[in-house]
Design a protein around this motif. Sequence first.
Motif, short mmCIF file in Angstrom:
data_model
loop_
_atom_site.label_atom_id
_atom_site.label_comp_id
_atom_site.label_asym_id
_atom_site.label_seq_id
_atom_site.Cartn_x
_atom_site.Cartn_y
_atom_site.Cartn_z
N LEU A 59 0.82 -1.21 0.00
CA LEU A 59 0.00 0.00 0.00
C LEU A 59 0.86 1.26 0.00
CD1 LEU A 59 -2.93 -1.09 2.32
CD2 LEU A 59 -3.03 -0.59 -0.13
N ALA A 60 2.06 1.18 0.52
CA ALA A 60 2.99 2.31 0.39
C ALA A 60 3.34 2.53 -1.08
CB ALA A 60 4.26 2.03 1.20
N ASP A 61 3.55 1.46 -1.81
CA ASP A 61 3.81 1.53 -3.25
C ASP A 61 2.61 2.13 -3.96
OD1 ASP A 61 5.30 1.17 -5.57
OD2 ASP A 61 4.84 -0.97 -5.75
N PHE A 62 1.42 1.66 -3.61
CA PHE A 62 0.16 2.16 -4.17
C PHE A 62 0.05 3.67 -3.93
CE2 PHE A 62 -4.33 3.19 -3.96
CZ PHE A 62 -4.95 2.37 -4.88
N ALA A 63 0.27 4.10 -2.71
CA ALA A 63 0.14 5.51 -2.35
C ALA A 63 1.17 6.39 -3.05
CB ALA A 63 0.24 5.68 -0.84
N SER A 64 2.33 5.82 -3.39
CA SER A 64 3.39 6.59 -4.04
C SER A 64 2.98 7.11 -5.41
CB SER A 64 4.66 5.73 -4.17
OG SER A 64 4.52 4.74 -5.19
N THR A 65 1.98 6.49 -6.00
CA THR A 65 1.52 6.91 -7.33
C THR A 65 0.67 8.17 -7.29
OG1 THR A 65 -0.54 5.63 -7.22
CG2 THR A 65 1.42 4.48 -8.04
N GLY A 66 0.12 8.50 -6.11
CA GLY A 66 -0.83 9.60 -5.99
C GLY A 66 -2.27 9.13 -6.00
N LEU A 67 -2.48 7.83 -6.17
CA LEU A 67 -3.84 7.29 -6.09
C LEU A 67 -4.40 7.52 -4.68
CD1 LEU A 67 -3.31 3.95 -8.02
CD2 LEU A 67 -5.04 5.67 -8.62
N LYS A 68 -5.67 7.94 -4.60
CA LYS A 68 -6.29 8.29 -3.32
C LYS A 68 -7.39 7.33 -2.89
CE LYS A 68 -3.81 12.04 -2.99
NZ LYS A 68 -2.69 12.08 -2.01
N ALA A 69 -7.71 6.35 -3.73
CA ALA A 69 -8.80 5.43 -3.40
C ALA A 69 -8.46 4.03 -3.90
CB ALA A 69 -10.12 5.91 -3.99
N TYR A 70 -8.92 3.04 -3.15
CA TYR A 70 -8.53 1.64 -3.35
C TYR A 70 -9.76 0.76 -3.29
CZ TYR A 70 -6.04 -2.76 -1.99
OH TYR A 70 -5.55 -4.03 -1.90
N GLU A 71 -9.87 -0.18 -4.23
CA GLU A 71 -10.95 -1.16 -4.21
C GLU A 71 -10.34 -2.54 -4.00
OE1 GLU A 71 -14.70 -1.25 -6.80
OE2 GLU A 71 -13.47 -2.88 -7.67
N PRO A 72 -10.37 -3.05 -2.76
CA PRO A 72 -9.82 -4.38 -2.48
C PRO A 72 -10.82 -5.48 -2.76
CG PRO A 72 -10.63 -3.45 -0.46
CD PRO A 72 -10.87 -2.41 -1.53
N ALA A 73 -10.32 -6.69 -2.90
CA ALA A 73 -11.17 -7.88 -2.94
C ALA A 73 -11.16 -8.48 -1.55
CB ALA A 73 -10.65 -8.88 -3.96
N LEU A 87 -4.97 1.79 5.57
CA LEU A 87 -5.57 2.82 4.72
C LEU A 87 -5.52 4.17 5.41
CD1 LEU A 87 -8.61 0.95 3.15
CD2 LEU A 87 -6.36 1.35 2.17
N LYS A 88 -5.75 4.16 6.72
CA LYS A 88 -5.64 5.41 7.48
C LYS A 88 -4.20 5.92 7.44
CE LYS A 88 -6.47 7.44 12.04
NZ LYS A 88 -6.94 7.19 13.44
N LYS A 89 -3.24 5.04 7.60
CA LYS A 89 -1.83 5.40 7.59
C LYS A 89 -1.45 6.10 6.29
CE LYS A 89 2.78 3.26 7.81
NZ LYS A 89 3.51 1.97 8.04
N TYR A 90 -1.94 5.60 5.16
CA TYR A 90 -1.55 6.15 3.87
C TYR A 90 -2.60 7.10 3.28
CZ TYR A 90 2.21 2.81 4.15
OH TYR A 90 3.33 2.11 4.56
N GLN A 91 -3.60 7.43 4.09
CA GLN A 91 -4.64 8.39 3.68
C GLN A 91 -5.31 7.97 2.36
OE1 GLN A 91 -5.56 11.47 5.70
NE2 GLN A 91 -4.73 9.79 6.92
N ILE A 92 -5.66 6.69 2.32
CA ILE A 92 -6.33 6.13 1.14
C ILE A 92 -7.79 5.86 1.48
CG2 ILE A 92 -6.39 4.17 -0.46
CD1 ILE A 92 -3.38 3.81 0.07
N LEU A 93 -8.69 6.29 0.62
CA LEU A 93 -10.11 6.07 0.80
C LEU A 93 -10.53 4.72 0.23
CD1 LEU A 93 -11.39 9.60 -0.30
CD2 LEU A 93 -10.56 8.87 1.95
#
Length: 305
Positions: A59-73, A87-93
């Motif tokens: 998720l750190a790698d994910f957040a590095s892109t600038g993406l702000k939202a994630y849809e997990p399975a 998700l809270k740690k990386y400020q991802i919705l």
Amino acid sequence: METNRRQFLQTIPALAAAPALLSAAQAAPFFPLSCNQYSWITFYARDGKDWGADLDASLADFASTGLKAYEPALNNAGEVTKLLPLLKKYQILMPSVYVNTSLHEAGEAAKSIESVLSIADALKPANTKIVVTNPNPIKWGSQENKSDAELAEQAKNMDKLGAELKKRGMTLAYHTHDVELRAAAREFHHMLLATDPKNVSLCLDVHWVYRGAGNSQVALFDIVKLYGRRIVELHIRQSKGGIWQETFGEGDIDYPRLVTAMNAINVKPHFVLEQCLEKTSPKTMNAAEAHKVDMVEAKRVFGIL
């Protein structure tokens, strides 16, 4: 090939203000461009890595892109509990999630519904609004189609699940792969015709519909004409010559035309990147590099801020 596919309300006032029941026309203004877990799984697998082995690092790698939202399975409520702090740690919705279900047999359907509702309850702190599901086929990779009785059972259970999620302020979105487009697309059509639009919306996975119809844009845009007002979410992927590309951009599917078609009926779905890889996909960049390109192009095409 499908892989078994979130306390921070203070940081997401826009989501907190979202209505309890979404309509397709209401979804987008509240949600940033999102990305599905599965595309990252395919990129990691190509590089010999496991997305789930160290989810914090992933998720750190994910957040590095600038993406702000994630849809997990998600498979169970326990996975939500583990995911929320990260998700809270990386400020991802997490506006939407993907859940696995088996709905064509009564016994299995009851277990699936119970599982999804426990996941939905665990998601309350994240203010998740869309629950996407693609009911399992008879067997993944098999050519066996469901019987009419099984399709009727599946539609009944999907409608029941959607009604229960609605009580929780969530929208159930029906998703397909290519399997549901076989046999005159009878499974796809019955799931939408035999369910109440108030209970079941559509997550249009654009490329799976395109591929399932024999790489047909005619079929894709006919489906938009038939069910466009039920679209609450789009899964976005592009190919060239039928092969999934590393990045979203120009290719086989006319996405600007899709934008025009949705605008014409005032449908503003939640946009979710799912630019996955397959064996014949190009190999020129890693996951983070590719998703940075995806974000720029998707925001341009879909007019996302």
